[in-house]
Design a protein around this motif. Sequence first.
Motif, PDB file in Angstrom:
ATOM      1  N   ALA A 186     -50.083 -16.762 -63.897  1.00 48.12           N
ATOM      2  CA  ALA A 186     -49.595 -17.994 -63.255  1.00 48.12           C
ATOM      3  C   ALA A 186     -48.418 -17.747 -62.309  1.00 48.12           C
ATOM      4  CB  ALA A 186     -49.243 -19.040 -64.319  1.00 48.12           C
ATOM      5  N   PRO A 187     -47.378 -16.996 -62.718  1.00 48.58           N
ATOM      6  CA  PRO A 187     -46.278 -16.766 -61.773  1.00 48.58           C
ATOM      7  C   PRO A 187     -46.679 -15.898 -60.588  1.00 48.58           C
ATOM      8  CG  PRO A 187     -45.596 -16.281 -64.030  1.00 48.58           C
ATOM      9  CD  PRO A 187     -47.084 -16.423 -64.032  1.00 48.58           C
ATOM     10  N   VAL A 188     -47.732 -15.091 -60.753  1.00 49.72           N
ATOM     11  CA  VAL A 188     -48.205 -14.279 -59.631  1.00 49.72           C
ATOM     12  C   VAL A 188     -48.868 -15.173 -58.591  1.00 49.72           C
ATOM     13  CG1 VAL A 188     -49.763 -12.397 -58.970  1.00 49.72           C
ATOM     14  CG2 VAL A 188     -48.513 -12.285 -61.135  1.00 49.72           C
ATOM     15  N   VAL A 189     -49.640 -16.136 -59.078  1.00 50.89           N
ATOM     16  CA  VAL A 189     -50.321 -17.069 -58.173  1.00 50.89           C
ATOM     17  C   VAL A 189     -49.326 -18.028 -57.537  1.00 50.89           C
ATOM     18  CG1 VAL A 189     -52.038 -18.928 -58.064  1.00 50.89           C
ATOM     19  CG2 VAL A 189     -52.473 -16.899 -59.457  1.00 50.89           C
ATOM     20  N   LEU A 233     -43.548 -23.059 -65.186  1.00 52.92           N
ATOM     21  CA  LEU A 233     -43.754 -24.022 -66.269  1.00 52.92           C
ATOM     22  C   LEU A 233     -45.148 -23.843 -66.872  1.00 52.92           C
ATOM     23  CD1 LEU A 233     -42.796 -26.436 -67.946  1.00 52.92           C
ATOM     24  CD2 LEU A 233     -43.634 -27.937 -66.111  1.00 52.92           C
ATOM     25  N   VAL A 234     -46.163 -23.722 -66.013  1.00 50.47           N
ATOM     26  CA  VAL A 234     -47.530 -23.485 -66.500  1.00 50.47           C
ATOM     27  C   VAL A 234     -47.571 -22.180 -67.289  1.00 50.47           C
ATOM     28  CG1 VAL A 234     -49.892 -22.950 -65.762  1.00 50.47           C
ATOM     29  CG2 VAL A 234     -48.639 -24.839 -64.684  1.00 50.47           C
ATOM     30  N   HIS A 235     -46.888 -21.160 -66.790  1.00 49.28           N
ATOM     31  CA  HIS A 235     -46.840 -19.865 -67.479  1.00 49.28           C
ATOM     32  C   HIS A 235     -46.307 -20.014 -68.895  1.00 49.28           C
ATOM     33  CE1 HIS A 235     -45.652 -15.711 -68.395  1.00 49.28           C
ATOM     34  NE2 HIS A 235     -44.450 -16.195 -68.658  1.00 49.28           N
ATOM     35  N   PHE A 236     -45.167 -20.676 -69.048  1.00 46.95           N
ATOM     36  CA  PHE A 236     -44.549 -20.777 -70.367  1.00 46.95           C
ATOM     37  C   PHE A 236     -45.331 -21.704 -71.299  1.00 46.95           C
ATOM     38  CE2 PHE A 236     -40.834 -18.716 -68.517  1.00 46.95           C
ATOM     39  CZ  PHE A 236     -40.431 -17.909 -69.567  1.00 46.95           C
ATOM     40  N   ALA A 275     -34.723 -14.658 -58.820  1.00 46.29           N
ATOM     41  CA  ALA A 275     -35.135 -14.108 -57.529  1.00 46.29           C
ATOM     42  C   ALA A 275     -36.147 -15.017 -56.838  1.00 46.29           C
ATOM     43  CB  ALA A 275     -35.720 -12.713 -57.722  1.00 46.29           C
ATOM     44  N   ALA A 276     -36.910 -15.784 -57.621  1.00 49.06           N
ATOM     45  CA  ALA A 276     -37.900 -16.709 -57.051  1.00 49.06           C
ATOM     46  C   ALA A 276     -37.262 -18.016 -56.586  1.00 49.06           C
ATOM     47  CB  ALA A 276     -38.992 -16.997 -58.073  1.00 49.06           C
ATOM     48  N   GLY A 277     -35.952 -18.181 -56.844  1.00 46.35           N
ATOM     49  CA  GLY A 277     -35.248 -19.358 -56.341  1.00 46.35           C
ATOM     50  C   GLY A 277     -35.003 -20.456 -57.354  1.00 46.35           C
ATOM     51  N   LEU A 278     -35.294 -20.232 -58.639  1.00 46.51           N
ATOM     52  CA  LEU A 278     -35.055 -21.263 -59.650  1.00 46.51           C
ATOM     53  C   LEU A 278     -33.580 -21.276 -60.039  1.00 46.51           C
ATOM     54  CD1 LEU A 278     -38.209 -20.991 -59.865  1.00 46.51           C
ATOM     55  CD2 LEU A 278     -37.936 -21.563 -62.278  1.00 46.51           C
ATOM     56  N   SER A 279     -33.070 -22.471 -60.312  1.00 50.23           N
ATOM     57  CA  SER A 279     -31.683 -22.606 -60.758  1.00 50.23           C
ATOM     58  C   SER A 279     -31.606 -22.377 -62.264  1.00 50.23           C
ATOM     59  CB  SER A 279     -31.158 -24.003 -60.423  1.00 50.23           C
ATOM     60  OG  SER A 279     -31.849 -24.980 -61.190  1.00 50.23           O
ATOM     61  N   ASP A 280     -30.385 -22.193 -62.769  1.00 50.03           N
ATOM     62  CA  ASP A 280     -30.212 -22.024 -64.216  1.00 50.03           C
ATOM     63  C   ASP A 280     -30.730 -23.252 -64.971  1.00 50.03           C
ATOM     64  OD1 ASP A 280     -29.181 -19.482 -64.124  1.00 50.03           O
ATOM     65  OD2 ASP A 280     -27.095 -20.117 -64.187  1.00 50.03           O
ATOM     66  N   GLY A 281     -30.477 -24.449 -64.416  1.00 43.97           N
ATOM     67  CA  GLY A 281     -30.954 -25.669 -65.066  1.00 43.97           C
ATOM     68  C   GLY A 281     -32.470 -25.694 -65.184  1.00 43.97           C
ATOM     69  N   GLN A 282     -33.161 -25.273 -64.146  1.00 44.15           N
ATOM     70  CA  GLN A 282     -34.622 -25.238 -64.185  1.00 44.15           C
ATOM     71  C   GLN A 282     -35.131 -24.182 -65.174  1.00 44.15           C
ATOM     72  OE1 GLN A 282     -35.134 -24.595 -59.929  1.00 44.15           O
ATOM     73  NE2 GLN A 282     -36.179 -26.578 -59.755  1.00 44.15           N
ATOM     74  N   PHE A 290     -33.574 -22.846 -67.862  1.00 42.50           N
ATOM     75  CA  PHE A 290     -33.334 -23.194 -69.265  1.00 42.50           C
ATOM     76  C   PHE A 290     -34.076 -24.474 -69.657  1.00 42.50           C
ATOM     77  CE2 PHE A 290     -29.419 -20.647 -68.307  1.00 42.50           C
ATOM     78  CZ  PHE A 290     -29.828 -19.523 -69.010  1.00 42.50           C
ATOM     79  N   GLY A 291     -34.346 -25.332 -68.677  1.00 44.42           N
ATOM     80  CA  GLY A 291     -35.179 -26.501 -68.950  1.00 44.42           C
ATOM     81  C   GLY A 291     -36.598 -26.091 -69.325  1.00 44.42           C
ATOM     82  N   ILE A 292     -37.144 -25.117 -68.590  1.00 43.41           N
ATOM     83  CA  ILE A 292     -38.470 -24.594 -68.919  1.00 43.41           C
ATOM     84  C   ILE A 292     -38.466 -23.968 -70.305  1.00 43.41           C
ATOM     85  CG2 ILE A 292     -40.159 -22.803 -68.323  1.00 43.41           C
ATOM     86  CD1 ILE A 292     -39.523 -23.353 -65.372  1.00 43.41           C
TER      87      ILE A 292
END
Length: 196
Positions: free
Chosen positions: A103-106, A114-117, A51-58, A60-62
């Motif tokens: 982090a994802p809220v900010v 990425l910072v969150h994970f 919903a935030a606009g990330l692709s599947d590649g992004q 699963f990369g994270i």
Amino acid sequence: MRPGPRRPHPGTGAGTGPTDTARRIIRLNYGFQLLFNLLWWMPVFYAYQKAAGLSDGQIFGIQSIYYVAFCLFEIPTGLIADRIGTRNCLRAGAVVMTAANLAPVVSASYTGFLVHFLAIAAGRSLTSGAASAYLYDGLRAEKCDEHYLKAEGTARALGLAAKIVCWPLVGPLMAVVHAAPTCSAPRARRAPSPAP
């Protein structure tokens, strides 16, 4: 002459049930492992990232970076637990994981997730080994360390069983639509009509 039954080694607590304090430590560990490994947010987070606009590649990369970071963080966090103590390490892990969820809220972006994970990996590394060490040290202090393996194994099994039972409920729970109050734009005030 046949040897008699072996007596438990003094101070080990072998052949006895756990003390009240040891039972309390074991119950706390059961609760911790149950909630720590349940990870209700993992299936939901995929939909949140989409919903935030990330692709599947992004996404699963994270995830790949997260698991590598988790393994690497285990080494220094083990040293930290030895230095500051297991309880303080558990507290530090809780603080880091709480901060990580902000982090994802900010920033609901690739960088924010990425910072969150990465922070979640650090927090989970701080708590994973420290929890087992806290259980062992607590039981050993009560001279009940022979109950450690069973307590640890049962706690892990409860965590896995909770995932099996609870994760199928995530889909139906996500399908529940909660009505949120909407904020309508203020209406433009009509100019007063001119006096006749």
